[in-house]
Design a protein around this motif. Structure first.
Motif, short mmCIF file in Angstrom:
data_model
loop_
_atom_site.label_atom_id
_atom_site.label_comp_id
_atom_site.label_asym_id
_atom_site.label_seq_id
_atom_site.Cartn_x
_atom_site.Cartn_y
_atom_site.Cartn_z
N GLU A 16 0.86 -1.10 -0.05
CA GLU A 16 0.03 -0.08 -0.18
C GLU A 16 0.88 1.38 -0.09
O GLU A 16 2.21 1.33 0.27
N SER A 17 0.25 2.39 -0.26
CA SER A 17 0.92 3.67 -0.36
C SER A 17 -0.26 4.71 -0.10
O SER A 17 -1.27 4.50 -0.49
N ARG A 18 0.45 5.63 0.68
CA ARG A 18 -0.57 6.82 1.07
C ARG A 18 -0.41 7.94 -0.16
O ARG A 18 -1.19 8.80 -0.30
N ASP A 19 0.71 7.79 -0.84
CA ASP A 19 0.95 8.84 -1.85
C ASP A 19 1.25 8.03 -3.28
O ASP A 19 1.59 6.94 -3.34
N ASP A 20 1.28 8.91 -4.36
CA ASP A 20 1.83 8.40 -5.66
C ASP A 20 3.13 8.46 -5.50
O ASP A 20 3.85 9.13 -5.39
N LEU A 21 3.83 7.22 -6.22
CA LEU A 21 5.33 6.91 -6.09
C LEU A 21 6.02 7.31 -7.55
O LEU A 21 5.69 6.81 -8.51
N PRO A 22 7.15 7.97 -7.30
CA PRO A 22 7.64 8.28 -8.62
C PRO A 22 8.42 7.09 -9.15
O PRO A 22 8.59 7.11 -10.40
N GLU A 23 8.48 5.92 -8.54
CA GLU A 23 9.13 4.89 -9.07
C GLU A 23 8.02 3.85 -9.44
O GLU A 23 8.21 2.74 -10.29
N GLY A 24 6.86 4.25 -9.76
CA GLY A 24 5.81 3.35 -10.27
C GLY A 24 5.67 3.61 -11.88
O GLY A 24 6.26 4.49 -12.36
N TRP A 25 5.42 2.34 -12.45
CA TRP A 25 5.52 2.22 -13.84
C TRP A 25 4.50 1.53 -14.13
O TRP A 25 3.85 0.60 -13.55
N LEU A 26 4.12 1.47 -15.66
CA LEU A 26 3.04 0.70 -16.25
C LEU A 26 3.80 -0.08 -17.48
O LEU A 26 4.64 0.25 -18.13
N TYR A 27 3.31 -1.27 -17.47
CA TYR A 27 3.28 -2.20 -18.79
C TYR A 27 2.77 -1.19 -20.06
O TYR A 27 1.72 -0.70 -19.83
N PRO A 28 3.00 -1.46 -21.36
CA PRO A 28 2.40 -0.78 -22.50
C PRO A 28 0.85 -1.15 -22.44
O PRO A 28 0.34 -0.14 -22.78
N GLU A 29 0.31 -2.48 -22.16
CA GLU A 29 -0.87 -2.64 -22.03
C GLU A 29 -1.49 -2.10 -21.29
O GLU A 29 -2.82 -1.57 -21.27
N GLU A 30 -0.96 -1.87 -20.06
CA GLU A 30 -1.74 -1.30 -19.14
C GLU A 30 -1.68 0.32 -19.23
O GLU A 30 -2.95 1.07 -19.13
N ALA A 31 -0.58 1.01 -19.70
CA ALA A 31 -0.63 2.47 -20.14
C ALA A 31 -1.50 2.70 -21.24
O ALA A 31 -2.39 3.77 -21.18
N ALA A 32 -1.78 1.56 -22.19
CA ALA A 32 -2.68 1.98 -23.28
C ALA A 32 -4.15 2.15 -22.74
O ALA A 32 -5.10 2.81 -23.30
N LEU A 33 -4.59 1.60 -21.58
CA LEU A 33 -5.83 1.54 -20.89
C LEU A 33 -6.10 2.98 -20.36
O LEU A 33 -7.38 3.39 -20.36
N ILE A 34 -5.11 3.66 -20.04
CA ILE A 34 -5.33 5.09 -19.53
C ILE A 34 -4.92 6.16 -20.30
O ILE A 34 -4.30 7.30 -19.73
N SER A 35 -4.57 6.02 -21.45
CA SER A 35 -3.83 7.04 -22.38
C SER A 35 -4.75 8.43 -22.44
O SER A 35 -4.14 9.12 -22.74
N THR A 36 -6.11 8.25 -22.32
CA THR A 36 -6.74 9.61 -22.34
C THR A 36 -7.32 9.72 -21.06
O THR A 36 -7.99 10.62 -21.01
N ALA A 37 -6.89 9.15 -19.92
CA ALA A 37 -7.42 9.50 -18.60
C ALA A 37 -6.82 10.64 -18.11
O ALA A 37 -5.77 11.23 -18.57
N VAL A 38 -7.54 11.31 -17.06
CA VAL A 38 -6.86 12.38 -16.50
C VAL A 38 -5.90 12.16 -15.60
O VAL A 38 -5.72 10.90 -15.29
N ASP A 39 -4.84 13.26 -15.28
CA ASP A 39 -3.61 12.89 -14.55
C ASP A 39 -3.98 12.18 -13.27
O ASP A 39 -3.20 11.02 -12.96
N SER A 40 -5.08 12.40 -12.40
CA SER A 40 -5.24 11.99 -11.00
C SER A 40 -5.51 10.29 -11.21
O SER A 40 -5.06 9.46 -10.39
N ARG A 41 -6.19 10.17 -12.54
CA ARG A 41 -6.57 8.88 -12.56
C ARG A 41 -5.40 7.79 -13.02
O ARG A 41 -5.09 6.72 -12.50
N ARG A 42 -4.60 8.48 -13.92
CA ARG A 42 -3.41 8.11 -14.18
C ARG A 42 -2.46 7.57 -13.13
O ARG A 42 -1.81 6.45 -12.78
N ARG A 43 -2.28 8.35 -12.19
CA ARG A 43 -1.48 8.12 -10.90
C ARG A 43 -1.94 7.09 -10.03
O ARG A 43 -1.17 6.31 -9.69
N GLU A 44 -3.22 7.19 -9.68
CA GLU A 44 -3.87 6.28 -8.76
C GLU A 44 -3.85 4.72 -9.34
O GLU A 44 -3.40 3.80 -8.79
N PHE A 45 -4.00 4.64 -10.68
CA PHE A 45 -3.82 3.38 -11.62
C PHE A 45 -2.44 2.91 -11.40
O PHE A 45 -2.19 1.83 -11.31
#
Ligand SMILES: CC(C)(COP(=O)(O)OP(=O)(O)OC[C@H]1O[C@@H](n2cnc3c(N)ncnc32)[C@H](O)[C@@H]1OP(=O)(O)O)[C@@H](O)C(=O)NCCC(=O)NCCS
Length: 225
Positions: A16-45
């Motif tokens: 778990e984390s209380r904040d969004d973490l700079p070391e978080g990353w996504l696989y390309p398939e995951e990134a494609a799912l939120i390519s048009t999402a707002v920044d807050s959604r992208r960060r929590e995802f």
């Protein structure tokens, strides 16, 4: 120690984390799912998936993309069952081996009152009476928000196992304010499951806590059913 750890059995890996973490990353398939999402959604995802991969590693599983399956439920490696949650001030993942846990749901909500008219929309009459009695008696917990979170945990545990959608009136939640547990009685007609899949139990036992502005609920049903 992770707070989610306090309401789940020790066989379940949590991160778990209380904040969004700079070391978080996504696989390309995951990134494609939120390519048009707002920044807050992208960060929590992203942070929730970072937590999921930590939990996979803790269980000794290879990290893989976490993509949505039927009804949006996260798809896990075949050996695992898990659940994700994110809200303001909290992101978390819980993951277990299918030999240990059959159904798993976790939910986090901001520890504040539900918006106007939401309690009436989600609560059965008996649940509403209990919430109102608890609000009058124990003023340090937002019992309306806790009820909402418990129902979300029920759905996250129930839907991936049964494939069944639930409405809010399909589970009657009885909260124990002292033991910090709850019981969900499932009121919906039981769905037919594939041959060999044990029926889901009619009652689910859960635990809850409040920590640093967040309500957390969790349901973990041991395997085999
Ligand atoms: C799906 C739902 C439970 C998510 O809960 P939420 O409090 O809005 O959001 P959270 O951040 O806690 O959880 C979101 C995560 O739930 C997971 N999720 C989505 N659909 C799911 C499902 N059908 N089953 C299990 N988990 C699901 C996803 O991992 C999602 O995160 P992601 O989009 O980053 O992958 C909720 O939006 C919903 O649809 N509720 C209506 C159904 C319901 O609760 N009925 C009441 C039953 S008594």
């Amino acid at each position: 120690m992770f707070v989610l750890r306090r309401i789940l059995p020790s066989c379940i890996a949590v991160a778990e984390s209380r904040d969004d973490l700079p070391e978080g990353w996504l696989y390309p398939e995951e990134a494609a799912l939120i390519s048009t999402a707002v920044d807050s959604r992208r960060r929590e995802f992203t942070t929730a998936r970072h937590c999921a991969r930590r939990a996979m590693r803790e269980l000794g599983l290879r990290a893989v993309p976490v993509l949505p399956g039927r009804h949006g439920a996260p798809r896990w490696p075949s050996q695992a069952v898990g659940s994700l949650t994110h809200c303001a001030g909290y992101r978390g993942a819980a993951l277990a081996r299918v030999g240990d846990i059959a159904m798993l749901g976790v939910d986090a909500e901001p520890h504040g009152p539900l918006p106007d008219r939401i309690l009436e929309a989600i609560a059965l009459p008996r649940e509403r009476r209990q919430v109102e009695a608890c609000l009058a008696r124990y003023r340090d917990v937002r019992w309306d928000r806790l009820l909402f979170s418990a129902k979300e945990s029920v759905y996250k545990a129930w839907n991936p196992y049964t494939g069944q959608r639930l409405e809010f009136e399909d589970a009657d939640i009885d909260i124990d304010p002292d033991a910090m547990t709850f019981t969900a009685r499932l009121l919906a007609p039981r769905p037919d499951l594939p041959a060999g899949v044990p029926p889901a139990p009619g009652r689910l036992e859960g635990r809850w806590l409040v920590s640093e502005g967040v309500v957390l609920t969790a349901i973990a049903v041991p395997a085999p059913l």
